[in-house]
Design a protein around this motif. Structure first.
Motif, PDB file in Angstrom:
ATOM      1  N   SER A 133       0.841  -1.201   0.000  1.00  0.00           N
ATOM      2  CA  SER A 133       0.000   0.000   0.000  1.00  0.00           C
ATOM      3  C   SER A 133       0.875   1.250   0.000  1.00  0.00           C
ATOM      4  CB  SER A 133      -0.953  -0.017   1.195  1.00  0.00           C
ATOM      5  OG  SER A 133      -0.273  -0.413   2.353  1.00  0.00           O
ATOM      6  N   VAL A 134       1.549   1.403  -1.119  1.00  0.00           N
ATOM      7  CA  VAL A 134       2.346   2.622  -1.319  1.00  0.00           C
ATOM      8  C   VAL A 134       1.869   3.254  -2.619  1.00  0.00           C
ATOM      9  CG1 VAL A 134       4.424   1.941  -0.055  1.00  0.00           C
ATOM     10  CG2 VAL A 134       4.124   1.204  -2.420  1.00  0.00           C
ATOM     11  N   GLU A 135       1.925   4.557  -2.660  1.00  0.00           N
ATOM     12  CA  GLU A 135       1.417   5.234  -3.853  1.00  0.00           C
ATOM     13  C   GLU A 135       2.252   4.891  -5.078  1.00  0.00           C
ATOM     14  OE1 GLU A 135       0.345   9.738  -5.285  1.00  0.00           O
ATOM     15  OE2 GLU A 135       0.561   9.319  -3.173  1.00  0.00           O
ATOM     16  N   THR A 136       3.569   4.939  -4.892  1.00  0.00           N
ATOM     17  CA  THR A 136       4.473   4.573  -5.985  1.00  0.00           C
ATOM     18  C   THR A 136       5.164   3.272  -5.612  1.00  0.00           C
ATOM     19  OG1 THR A 136       4.837   6.906  -6.414  1.00  0.00           O
ATOM     20  CG2 THR A 136       6.391   5.362  -7.419  1.00  0.00           C
ATOM     21  N   LEU A 137       4.920   2.246  -6.411  1.00  0.00           N
ATOM     22  CA  LEU A 137       5.502   0.933  -6.118  1.00  0.00           C
ATOM     23  C   LEU A 137       6.969   0.923  -6.556  1.00  0.00           C
ATOM     24  CD1 LEU A 137       5.185  -2.041  -5.242  1.00  0.00           C
ATOM     25  CD2 LEU A 137       4.427  -2.553  -7.570  1.00  0.00           C
ATOM     26  N   PRO A 181       9.452   0.287 -15.347  1.00  0.00           N
ATOM     27  CA  PRO A 181       9.333   0.099 -13.892  1.00  0.00           C
ATOM     28  C   PRO A 181       8.112  -0.740 -13.536  1.00  0.00           C
ATOM     29  CG  PRO A 181       9.464   2.431 -14.484  1.00  0.00           C
ATOM     30  CD  PRO A 181       9.279   1.678 -15.745  1.00  0.00           C
ATOM     31  N   ILE A 182       8.239  -1.515 -12.500  1.00  0.00           N
ATOM     32  CA  ILE A 182       7.155  -2.398 -12.087  1.00  0.00           C
ATOM     33  C   ILE A 182       5.978  -1.566 -11.527  1.00  0.00           C
ATOM     34  CG2 ILE A 182       7.728  -2.903  -9.663  1.00  0.00           C
ATOM     35  CD1 ILE A 182       7.029  -5.542 -12.341  1.00  0.00           C
ATOM     36  N   GLY A 183       6.291  -0.413 -10.977  1.00  0.00           N
ATOM     37  CA  GLY A 183       5.227   0.470 -10.489  1.00  0.00           C
ATOM     38  C   GLY A 183       4.332   0.933 -11.632  1.00  0.00           C
ATOM     39  N   ALA A 184       4.920   1.200 -12.788  1.00  0.00           N
ATOM     40  CA  ALA A 184       4.138   1.618 -13.956  1.00  0.00           C
ATOM     41  C   ALA A 184       3.238   0.489 -14.421  1.00  0.00           C
ATOM     42  CB  ALA A 184       5.086   2.035 -15.083  1.00  0.00           C
ATOM     43  N   LEU A 185       3.724  -0.744 -14.304  1.00  0.00           N
ATOM     44  CA  LEU A 185       2.894  -1.897 -14.700  1.00  0.00           C
ATOM     45  C   LEU A 185       1.659  -1.972 -13.802  1.00  0.00           C
ATOM     46  CD1 LEU A 185       2.580  -4.501 -16.431  1.00  0.00           C
ATOM     47  CD2 LEU A 185       3.796  -5.713 -14.611  1.00  0.00           C
ATOM     48  N   ARG A 186       1.861  -1.781 -12.495  1.00  0.00           N
ATOM     49  CA  ARG A 186       0.711  -1.826 -11.587  1.00  0.00           C
ATOM     50  C   ARG A 186      -0.280  -0.718 -11.930  1.00  0.00           C
ATOM     51  NH1 ARG A 186       0.779  -0.948  -5.063  1.00  0.00           N
ATOM     52  NH2 ARG A 186       1.181   1.202  -5.715  1.00  0.00           N
ATOM     53  N   ALA A 187       0.224   0.478 -12.187  1.00  0.00           N
ATOM     54  CA  ALA A 187      -0.669   1.607 -12.495  1.00  0.00           C
ATOM     55  C   ALA A 187      -1.448   1.342 -13.786  1.00  0.00           C
ATOM     56  CB  ALA A 187       0.165   2.882 -12.626  1.00  0.00           C
TER      57      ALA A 187
END
Lengths: 513, 167
Positions: A353-357, A367-373
Motif C-alpha cells: 500500500s504505497v502510492e508509488t511501487l 518500472p514495475i510500479g508503472a505496470l501496476r498503475a
C-alpha cells in the motif's frame, strides 16, 4: 536477410523437434550441454585408451588395433565411442555456434561468451586431428604429413616439420610422446577455456537432462557396436596413401589443402576464426538501461542474486550500516536488462500500500510500479462479462495481437520480470482470467525467464503464487513469435469460464471494492 | 501427439544423428594419390655458402682486437640463398628458391615441394645452387629410376654423402 531466413528455418526445425521431444529434451535447445556430455564421453573413453596405448613406433598401431580385434567388447567399443563422440562434439559445437549467431547472441553482454567460445573451435579441431596421428595407420600418416605440410607453409618455421616424416627411419618413439602431448594437452586446454566460456552465466547447464543424455549416449554406443572404428593399414612412410576412408567431420581441412594450397587452407581457417572474432565488434547496438537497485527497498534477500541468469548481481554490505544487512549490486557490463531480478524481488508485490511501487531492484525503462498503475487503469476501464489480463514478453508471442475490449495485454522485457503476485492482484482487481505467455519452453531469450516464471506460478520457487489463487483462472502459454494462436486458444478457454470468480479471491474482490 | 509416435520419432532422430556421423566418418573415400602414380618429395635443409670470401686478417688488424677475439680469419655472416630444380623427363617439375633463415640470414634454407608422377621409368635431373659467388649450379645429379605405384621418392641433400641424395 540471410540470417533472418536462416533463423526462420532453424526455428521451424526446433519447433518440429519440440513436438517430438518437448522443449526439455529437444537436442537443438541443449546443444551446449550436449557438447559437454560428448566431452565427458571423450574423457572417459580416452582414459582407458591412454592406459593401453603404447607410445612407440612399433607399438602405437598394434596397441590400438589389438583393441578392436581382441577386445572389441570393451577396448574396441570405447575406441569407437571415442571417435564418434569427437565427431558428435564438433557437430553440436558447430550447431551451437550457428544457433547463437542466428539469434544474434554475440553482442553486448554476450560478447564475452562469444569471444571465449570461438577459440574452442580451434582447440577442438587441433585436439581431434592429433588423435588420428596416435593410432599411426595410413590415415594417421596422411593426417600427420598434411598437418606438417600446412605448418611448414608458415614462414616462422625454419625447420621443416615434414622432414620428421620423410622415411620410416625418421620417426622415433619420442614423436609419439609429442603426439600424446598435442592430443591430451590441447584437449585439456579446451576444457579450461570452456570453463571460462560459461563463467558469465549462472545455473549453466553442464549436462543435458538424463533422458537426453541417455538417448545421445545410446545412439553413439549403438553406432560403435554396429559400425566399429578399425585401423587402416599400418603407416609406411615409403608408400603414399592412395584411397582413404577419411573422417570428413574432423579432417576436412586436409583435402581442402590438397585441393587448393596450404595458403588457402590457412586463409580459410584463420579467416573464419578472425571473422567470428570480429563479429561482436562489427555491429553496434544501443545498450538498454541496466537494472537499478533502490537501497531503501532492498533488504539483501538474495533472490535476485539466485535468479539472475547472467551472474550480474553481487551482494555487498548494506549502506544502512546495520550488521549483517546486505544490498544487491548490479554489475552493469554483465546485466542483460531482462528484469528477471525484478520478478524475483519480494518488494515488487503490487499489494504494497504505497502510492508509488518501488521494488528493491527495478528496470528504469519498464518500472514495475508503472505496470501496476497501467493494470489498475485498464481493469477499471474494462466492461463486459470477461476481463482478461495477458502478461507477455517482448521476445515471445506478441501479446499485443490479442488486445481487445475484454483483453488487456502487457508486454514485459521478459516474462521472468513478472512478480507472480500480479496474477493474484489482477484477479482481485476484477480480472476474470490471466494468461501468462513467453518464449517456448527452454527457448527463453534470457535463458531462464520462463523456467523461473513457471516454477513461481507452480509455487515451486520464490516468490510463489499463493495457493488460494484459483488455478483454473490462470493459463500459461509458452509460444514464440508467430505462434499467437496459442494465446487465442488460452483466451477461448478462459472465456468459457463463468464470470464470477469463486473462493477466497471473490471474497477479497468484494473487500477491495 | 501419441506417446508411441513421440518415442518412434525420437528413436528415428537419434538414429539419423548416429547415421550422419557414421556415414561421414568414412564416406566418401578420399583419393589422396591417383592410382598408378608415385610421389616425389623434394625436401632439404641446407646452409648456403657464405655470400663473401673469408679474409686473412693482418697483424695490425689482429692487434686492434681484444686478445680473446683474435681469430685469424674474418668471414661474412650472411649465407647465399639456395635454388633447387628437378627435371623429370626433360620438364622442370619442381623448382624452388629459398632464403636463409634468421635475421642475419645466416641460418639454413629449407625447401619442400611434392609432385605426383606416373609410375614407371623416369629420368631425373636434379640441380642445386648454393653460392651467390659463382654462376650456375653447384651440384647436379642425373638418375634414371623406375618408380612403383604409391612409391615415395625423397630428394634430399647431404654433403657428407656427396650432395644430392635419393631415397
Amino acid at each position: 536477410m540471410i540470417r533472418a531466413s536462416s533463423l526462420a528455418a532453424w526455428n521451424s526445425c526446433e519447433r518440429a523437434l519440440d513436438t517430438l521431444f518437448g522443449g526439455a529434451l529437444n537436442p537443438l535447445r541443449h546443444l551446449g550441454a550436449l557438447a559437454f556430455l560428448f566431452f565427458l564421453l571423450l574423457a572417459i573413453s580416452g582414459v582407458y585408451l591412454y592406459a593401453v596405448f603404447d607410445t612407440s613406433v612399433e607399438g602405437a598401431w598394434r596397441s590400438i588395433d589389438d583393441l578392436s580385434r581382441d577386445q572389441w567388447w570393451l577396448g574396441g567399443l570405447l575406441r569407437s565411442l571415442h571417435r564418434y563422440a569427437a565427431d558428435a562434439f564438433v557437430l553440436v559445437m558447430l550447431l551451437h555456434l550457428a544457433r547463437e549467431w542466428l539469434h544474434g547472441h554475440y553482442r553486448g553482454f554476450r560478447r564475452y561468451s562469444w569471444l571465449t567460445g570461438v577459440p574452442l573451435l580451434l582447440f577442438a579441431f587441433v585436439g581431434a586431428i592429433g588423435g588420428f596421428w596416435l593410432k599411426w595407420d595410413r590415415l594417421g600418416q596422411f593426417s600427420a604429413i598434411a598437418t606438417a605440410e600446412m605448418l611448414d607453409w608458415l614462414p616462422i618455421f625454419s625447420a621443416a616439420f615434414t622432414r620428421n616424416f620423410l622415411g620410416n627411419e625418421a620417426v622415433s618413439d619420442r614423436l609419439f610422446s609429442l603426439f600424446v602431448f598435442v592430443h591430451i594437452g590441447v584437449s585439456l586446454l579446451l576444457l579450461f577455456l570452456a570453463w571460462f566460456h560459461v563463467q558469465r552465466i549462472s545455473h549453466a547447464e553442464m549436462l543435458p537432462s538424463r533422458p537426453l543424455a541417455l538417448g545421445a549416449t545410446v545412439a553413439l554406443l549403438t553406432l560403435a557396436l554396429l559400425s566399429p572404428v578399425m585401423s587402416q593399414a599400418p603407416a609406411d612412410l615409403s608408400v603414399a596413401p592412395g584411397e582413404l576412408a577419411i573422417d570428413w567431420l574432423l579432417l576436412f581441412i586436409h583435402p581442402v589443402m590438397y585441393a587448393t594450397s596450404p595458403g588457402w587452407a590457412w586463409a580459410l581457417s584463420a579467416g573464419t576464426l578472425l571473422l567470428l572474432f570480429a563479429l561482436p565488434f562489427a555491429t553496434r547496438s544501443v545498450r538498454p538501461p541496466v537494472a537499478r537497485v533502490d537501497a531503501a527497498n532492498c533488504n539483501g534477500c538474495r533472490q535476485c542474486f539466485d535468479d539472475c541468469p547472467y551472474a550480474a548481481i553481487t551482494l555487498l554490505p548494506h549502506p544502512d550500516g546495520k550488521p549483517g544487512n546486505e544490498i544487491a549490486v548490479v554489475q552493469g557490463e554483465l546485466c542483460a536488462s531482462c528484469g528477471i531480478c525484478t520478478g524475483a524481488c519480494p518488494p515488487s508485490t503490487p499489494f504494497r500500500s504505497v502510492e508509488t511501487l518501488t521494488p528493491g531492484i527495478d528496470m528504469p525503462q519498464s518500472p514495475i510500479g508503472a505496470l501496476r498503475a497501467q493494470l489498475e487503469a485498464r481493469l477499471a476501464a474494462m466492461g463486459g462479462d470477461h476481463r482478461i489480463v495477458v502478461f507477455g514478453c517482448d521476445h515471445g508471442a506478441r501479446a499485443s495481437t490479442v488486445e481487445g475490449t475484454d483483453v488487456a495485454a502487457f508486454s514485459l522485457l521478459c516474462t521472468g520480470m513478472l512478480p507472480p503476485s500480479f496474477v493474484e492482484y489482477a484477479l482481485r482487481r476484477g480480472a476474470t482470467g490471466v494468461v501468462v505467455t513467453g518464449c517456448r519452453e527452454n527457448g527463453c531469450e534470457f535463458r531462464l525467464g520462463n523456467q523461473w516464471t513457471g516454477e513461481r506460478l507452480r509455487g515451486a520457487r520464490q516468490p510463489r503464487l499463493r495457493s488460494r489463487v484459483p488455478r483454473e483462472r490462470l493459463r500459461v502459454a509458452w509460444a514464440d513469435r508467430g505462434e499467437e494462436e496459442s494465446l487465442h486458444a488460452a483466451l477461448r478457454e478462459l472465456r468459457k469460464l463463468p464470470r464470477a470468480v469463486s473462493g477466497p479471491i471473490r471474497r477479497l474482490q468484494r473487500g477491495m471494492r | 501427439m501419441s506417446r508411441a509416435f513421440s518415442w518412434i520419432g525420437q528413436i528415428l532422430l537419434y538414429a539419423a544423428f548416429a547415421a550422419f556421423i557414421g556415414v561421414f566418418t568414412r564416406w566418401p573415400s578420399y583419393q589422396h594419390l591417383q592410382p598408378d602414380h608415385a610421389l616425389v618429395k623434394l625436401s632439404l635443409i641446407h646452409h648456403g655458402q657464405r655470400v663473401g670470401e673469408c679474409r686473412q686478417l693482418s697483424a695490425e688488424e689482429l692487434e686492434k682486437l681484444p686478445p680473446n677475439m683474435r681469430a685469424p680469419m674474418s668471414c661474412p655472416r650472411e649465407r647465399s640463398p639456395i635454388l633447387v630444380e628437378v627435371d623429370i623427363d626433360g620438364d622442370t617439375v619442381l623448382r624452388q628458391a629459398a632464403q636463409p633463415s634468421g635475421l642475419s640470414r645466416d641460418g639454413v634454407a629449407s625447401v619442400y615441394q611434392r609432385a605426383e608422377v606416373p609410375a614407371g621409368v623416369h629420368r631425373f635431373d636434379i640441380r642445386l645452387r648454393d653460392s651467390a659467388r659463382t654462376e650456375g649450379f653447384d651440384y647436379e645429379r642425373i638418375e634414371v629410376l623406375e618408380l612403383r605405384p604409391a612409391q615415395i621418392l625423397v630428394i634430399d641433400f647431404n654433403a657428407g654423402k656427396g650432395g644430392i641424395t635419393l631415397q
